[in-house]
Design an enzyme around this catalytic site. Structure first.
Site, short mmCIF file in Angstrom:
data_model
loop_
_atom_site.label_atom_id
_atom_site.label_comp_id
_atom_site.label_asym_id
_atom_site.label_seq_id
_atom_site.Cartn_x
_atom_site.Cartn_y
_atom_site.Cartn_z
N TYR A 199 0.82 -1.20 0.00
CA TYR A 199 0.00 0.00 0.00
C TYR A 199 0.85 1.25 0.00
O TYR A 199 2.07 1.19 0.18
CB TYR A 199 -0.96 0.00 1.20
N GLU A 211 13.06 2.45 13.34
CA GLU A 211 12.12 3.51 12.95
C GLU A 211 10.93 3.46 13.90
O GLU A 211 10.92 2.68 14.84
CB GLU A 211 11.67 3.31 11.49
N ARG A 268 -9.01 -19.62 -0.98
CA ARG A 268 -7.86 -19.54 -0.08
C ARG A 268 -6.84 -20.65 -0.33
O ARG A 268 -7.17 -21.84 -0.23
CB ARG A 268 -8.33 -19.59 1.37
N LEU A 276 11.53 1.38 6.39
CA LEU A 276 10.86 1.88 5.19
C LEU A 276 11.58 3.15 4.73
O LEU A 276 11.93 4.00 5.56
CB LEU A 276 9.40 2.20 5.50
N ARG A 313 7.90 3.97 -5.00
CA ARG A 313 8.03 3.04 -3.86
C ARG A 313 6.96 1.94 -3.95
O ARG A 313 7.21 0.79 -3.62
CB ARG A 313 7.93 3.80 -2.54
N HIS A 330 -2.26 -20.75 -0.13
CA HIS A 330 -1.07 -19.90 -0.02
C HIS A 330 -0.45 -19.57 -1.38
O HIS A 330 0.07 -18.49 -1.59
CB HIS A 330 -0.01 -20.57 0.86
N LYS A 389 6.46 -1.80 1.74
CA LYS A 389 5.31 -1.23 2.44
C LYS A 389 4.16 -2.22 2.34
O LYS A 389 3.23 -2.08 1.54
CB LYS A 389 4.95 0.15 1.86
N1 PDD Z 1 3.19 5.13 7.47
N2 PDD Z 1 7.96 3.73 8.54
C1 PDD Z 1 6.81 3.03 8.61
C2 PDD Z 1 6.83 1.66 9.19
C3 PDD Z 1 5.61 3.60 8.11
O1 PDD Z 1 4.46 2.91 8.16
C4 PDD Z 1 5.64 4.92 7.59
C5 PDD Z 1 4.42 5.59 7.04
C6 PDD Z 1 6.87 5.60 7.55
C7 PDD Z 1 6.99 6.99 6.97
O2 PDD Z 1 6.89 6.95 5.57
P1 PDD Z 1 6.32 8.17 4.73
O3 PDD Z 1 7.09 9.37 5.13
O4 PDD Z 1 6.54 7.77 3.32
O5 PDD Z 1 4.84 8.31 5.08
C8 PDD Z 1 8.01 4.98 8.03
C9 PDD Z 1 1.98 5.73 6.93
C10 PDD Z 1 1.81 7.15 7.33
C11 PDD Z 1 0.78 4.87 7.27
O6 PDD Z 1 0.97 3.67 7.31
O7 PDD Z 1 -0.31 5.39 7.47
#
Ligand code: PDD
Length: 279
Positions: free
Chosen positions: A32, A177, A99, A201, A51, A101, A145
């Site tokens: 996403y 992070e 379903r 990320l 990304r 895998h 992501k």
């Molecule tokens: N999340 N690290 C993680 C694990 C994240 O889920 C996010 C963002 C970031 C920051 O990435 P960016 O600057 O590209 O938003 C870092 C978004 C906000 C969410 O999941 O809603």
């Protein structure tokens, strides 16, 4: 008007649209993005889409849409909503199939939501956030992501239960992070953030902040730091699409920088807002 989208159709957000065998629901088998629109204009849309495609390729999603198709789709959704301040979430999953895998031979599913972007509570923005540290219990490919957010959810809830805004994740004593943000510290005038790796990320806001740091000539380093260094930092801030640049003023109940947002953090946020105003 807030709205949803699924596989070619715009729908209202409360419409029942997902079959039980949707793999995003069954397995979290998808990726996403979330893109913020300011005054009707997207912030770093192409960076988000690059990304997205990188994440999709990493989990072998057979996407046929091009970057430009995604760009048009997202712009159309935002325009249709008529919300000038909004967040567009876009999910791609491995589709709808009984379903199993193993990868099914079906088209991917593309869904979106467009919702009004509400500014953070003013007190949080002005006075800064309290956070906790939390073990990073995620897998090894955090640069993807992925829709699989269980460890992130558990960490964020632990932060909330402690009366805090965010959980800063620590793996083997090293800060990675936040549960949904990237982390920066300032020590002796130098801004430091962990280097890109599979453990974090590659945040788009992180990228914007680094560009701003370079433009402003602030001393800067990408290097790992420990939980102890985090706790002893002069300033700490987190970055994300939804929180932008948010000062951290307390970690595990101990004050950072005397409990007030730091000067460098404030300056970077000001420059960030200048960027937004020029979109
Ligand atoms: N999340 N690290 C993680 C694990 C994240 O889920 C996010 C963002 C970031 C920051 O990435 P960016 O600057 O590209 O938003 C870092 C978004 C906000 C969410 O999941 O809603």
């Amino acid at each position: 008007m807030e709205l949803g989208y699924i596989n070619g159709k715009f729908v209202s957000l409360d419409e029942n649209v997902l079959p039980i065998d949707e793999r995003g629901h069954q397995f979290g088998d998808g990726v996403y993005e979330v893109i913020r629109f300011y005054n009707g204009k997207p912030f770093m849309l192409m960076e988000h889409l690059e990304r997205l495609v990188k994440s999709a390729n990493a989990i072998r999603l057979p996407i046929t849409d091009t970057l430009d198709d995604f760009r048009k789709l997202i712009l159309t959704a935002a325009e249709k909503s008529q919300l000038s301040e909004c967040n567009v979430y876009l999910q791609i999953t491995r589709g709808i199939a009984t379903r199993n895998h193993l990868f099914p031979d079906v088209p991917v599913s593309i869904t979106m939501t467009v919702r009004e972007a509400k500014p953070l509570v003013r007190e949080l923005r002005e006075k800064g956030a309290a956070v906790i540290t939390h073990p990073d219990e995620r897998w090894v490919n955090c640069y993807i992501k992925s829709l699989n957010l269980l460890p992130n959810i558990l960490a964020k809830q632990a932060a909330h239960d402690a009366g805090c805004f965010e959980a800063i994740l620590v793996r083997d004593g090293i800060v990675t992070e936040g549960s949904s943000s990237n982390v920066f510290i300032v020590k002796d005038g130098t801004v430091i953030t962990p280097p890109l790796s599979k453990r974090i990320l590659a945040g788009i806001t992180r990228m914007a902040v680094i560009e701003i740091i370079r433009e402003s000539g602030v001393p800067y380093a990408e290097k790992d730091f420990s939980e102890t260094e985090l706790l002893n930092a002069d300033e700490v801030f987190i970055t994300s699409t939804t929180a932008e640049i948010l000062p951290v003023v307390s970690i595990n109940g101990s004050k950072i920088g005397g409990g007030l947002p730091g000067e460098i953090t404030k300056r970077l946020y000001q420059k960030f807002q200048e960027r937004i105003s020029k979109l």
